[in-house]
Design a protein around this motif. Sequence first.
Motif, mmCIF file in Angstrom:
data_model
loop_
_atom_site.group_PDB
_atom_site.id
_atom_site.type_symbol
_atom_site.label_atom_id
_atom_site.label_comp_id
_atom_site.label_asym_id
_atom_site.label_seq_id
_atom_site.Cartn_x
_atom_site.Cartn_y
_atom_site.Cartn_z
ATOM 1 N N TRP A 1 83.002 -65.593 36.672
ATOM 2 C CA TRP A 1 83.783 -64.530 36.044
ATOM 3 C C TRP A 1 83.113 -64.058 34.749
ATOM 4 O O TRP A 1 83.160 -62.864 34.405
ATOM 5 C CB TRP A 1 85.206 -65.013 35.761
ATOM 6 N N GLY A 2 82.472 -64.996 34.036
ATOM 7 C CA GLY A 2 81.746 -64.615 32.839
ATOM 8 C C GLY A 2 80.577 -63.700 33.154
ATOM 9 O O GLY A 2 80.331 -62.711 32.449
ATOM 10 N N ALA A 3 79.850 -64.024 34.227
ATOM 11 C CA ALA A 3 78.742 -63.160 34.653
ATOM 12 C C ALA A 3 79.260 -61.782 35.041
ATOM 13 O O ALA A 3 78.648 -60.756 34.719
ATOM 14 C CB ALA A 3 78.002 -63.801 35.823
ATOM 15 N N ALA B 1 67.814 -65.802 31.345
ATOM 16 C CA ALA B 1 67.493 -67.000 30.569
ATOM 17 C C ALA B 1 66.065 -66.969 30.049
ATOM 18 O O ALA B 1 65.771 -67.474 28.948
ATOM 19 C CB ALA B 1 67.702 -68.242 31.430
ATOM 20 N N ILE B 2 65.155 -66.357 30.815
ATOM 21 C CA ILE B 2 63.754 -66.276 30.390
ATOM 22 C C ILE B 2 63.563 -65.196 29.328
ATOM 23 O O ILE B 2 62.846 -65.385 28.338
ATOM 24 C CB ILE B 2 62.851 -65.996 31.609
ATOM 25 N N LEU B 3 64.217 -64.045 29.512
ATOM 26 C CA LEU B 3 63.951 -62.898 28.656
ATOM 27 C C LEU B 3 64.650 -62.964 27.299
ATOM 28 O O LEU B 3 64.127 -62.428 26.316
ATOM 29 C CB LEU B 3 64.363 -61.602 29.372
ATOM 30 N N ILE B 4 65.821 -63.599 27.222
ATOM 31 C CA ILE B 4 66.561 -63.539 25.962
ATOM 32 C C ILE B 4 65.830 -64.259 24.825
ATOM 33 O O ILE B 4 65.804 -63.747 23.697
ATOM 34 C CB ILE B 4 68.013 -64.051 26.136
ATOM 35 N N LEU C 1 72.555 -65.419 25.888
ATOM 36 C CA LEU C 1 71.848 -66.703 25.802
ATOM 37 C C LEU C 1 72.733 -67.845 26.295
ATOM 38 O O LEU C 1 72.300 -68.684 27.099
ATOM 39 C CB LEU C 1 71.412 -66.943 24.358
ATOM 40 N N LEU C 2 73.971 -67.887 25.839
ATOM 41 C CA LEU C 2 74.880 -68.970 26.225
ATOM 42 C C LEU C 2 75.161 -68.957 27.718
ATOM 43 O O LEU C 2 75.131 -70.006 28.382
ATOM 44 C CB LEU C 2 76.182 -68.860 25.430
ATOM 45 N N LEU C 3 75.442 -67.781 28.271
ATOM 46 C CA LEU C 3 75.772 -67.706 29.698
ATOM 47 C C LEU C 3 74.575 -68.067 30.562
ATOM 48 O O LEU C 3 74.683 -68.899 31.477
ATOM 49 C CB LEU C 3 76.268 -66.303 30.044
ATOM 50 N N GLY D 1 75.356 -60.317 18.517
ATOM 51 C CA GLY D 1 76.405 -61.098 19.160
ATOM 52 C C GLY D 1 76.332 -61.025 20.671
ATOM 53 O O GLY D 1 76.526 -62.036 21.364
ATOM 54 N N THR D 2 76.041 -59.848 21.193
ATOM 55 C CA THR D 2 75.898 -59.708 22.648
ATOM 56 C C THR D 2 74.708 -60.522 23.137
ATOM 57 O O THR D 2 74.767 -61.170 24.193
ATOM 58 C CB THR D 2 75.715 -58.226 23.024
ATOM 59 N N GLY D 3 73.611 -60.501 22.374
ATOM 60 C CA GLY D 3 72.453 -61.308 22.743
ATOM 61 C C GLY D 3 72.770 -62.799 22.758
ATOM 62 O O GLY D 3 72.308 -63.533 23.647
#
Length: 475
Positions: A374-376, A226-229, A337-339, A331-333
């Motif tokens: 599960w998303g993680a 969450a900090i790095l993205i 961010l969302l997760l 898109g992966t980024g």
Amino acid sequence: MMDTLLLSRLQFAANISFHILFPTITIALGWVLLFFKLRFNRTGEERWMDAYRFWVKVFALSFAMGVVSGITMSFQFGTNWPGFMESVGNIAGPLLAYEVLTAFFLEAVFLGIMLFGFRKVPGWVHTMATFLVAFGTTMSAFWIIVLNSWMHTPAGFELREGVAHATDWMAIIFNPSMPYRLVHMLLASGLTVAFLIAGLSAFRWLRGDQGAEVRTTLRFGLMTGAILIPLQILAGDMHGLNTLEHQPAKVAAMEGNWETGPNVPLLLFALPDQDARENRFELAVPNGASLILTHHADGVVPGLNDFVAEDGTPLHPRVAPIFYGFRVMVGTGMAMLLLSWGALVLMARRRDEATGSFLSTRRGLDGLPKPMLWGALAMTFSGWLATLAGWYVTEIGRQPWLVTGVLPTEAAVADVAPSMVLGTFIAYLAIYVVLTLAYIGALFHLANKKAKGDDASGKPERTGPDGITVLTPAE
């Protein structure tokens, strides 16, 4: 039948794709291990040392894979690309030597203490060894990025009879794109490790291991992501502006933009047709590309049709792999961010005001729904996906040059039969697929074994406040 040039490019791409997976982990994981060790030294809490013991195994496996694949990759400078060293070896050779002298030797000397020194050295010595290994991995990345950046934006040299000679080593090292490329890569490594830690910790949680160590590492991984993205988004924007200045054809391919002009839309998706020199389908945000690249809605964005020879030969890279690769990376980024921010919000809502610390074992992981866990888990290797997509955009975007404006790619390839390159390419590819699957399987095997409470040594351990592991009699 594919020619030697294409096969050699595919073979090198396979090698670098496999190799980069592991330094992407070790660069940041070394610093994470140092953080775990320092937290243990300060607090004496076992969860930090338990986390160190588990993740140092991941580091050791990743380091070994990176070394072996790196050696294999370096052979190809002689077997497939002799023209590279013949033309720019006066610059590439010293930079690679600096990596060995300042980084590889440092890692090799202190890695043994880091891995096996728990019972052999005082805690401060082990902590120092961990720092030096982490520093060594970063220095290794620094010199490789210097060379790669110089190939994109060469500076500080002169050509004499087609051979590059250094005239200013500071200009070579700190070439125009190096700072942006280095920061972007270091942040990519941090995100790769953050989601690797979060993913394997989520796996252990779902397997029933919900102890203090797993709570700590799961929270650490999600918070670090969450900090790095947001920092990576900012660094990516700055890197994009630098690329626009020095490699406008690459930016035009990334945006799928054919005609130079203002008010260029941001293409969320399209079907670029390089032969027809147009996009067959577009889903776009009006003025988006101009706004992002120039920070003005009417800003001028370069078009691919500006990079065509008089005879119609394209002087720009192939558009489709760069266009799609860029969108996979972004898109992966966005998924990261969302997760990570979704998890952060849920954890913050269940904050235990009595503890206060985000790293407290009492903080609200119990509030994370299973779909998020599960998303993680699904995003365990999302950093690999984003890194590979970004590297494809970077390296394919340099074509048709191996060193921009200095050495065309076709001028450096070896004069060997295509069948010879094809044979080794297939062999490399088969081995790399097997090794990658084995590596992923090994990580989940370690996580599953830890979730079951199995100790690798078969003997209970305790850790003293000085960081030295002490074996205790089995009960």
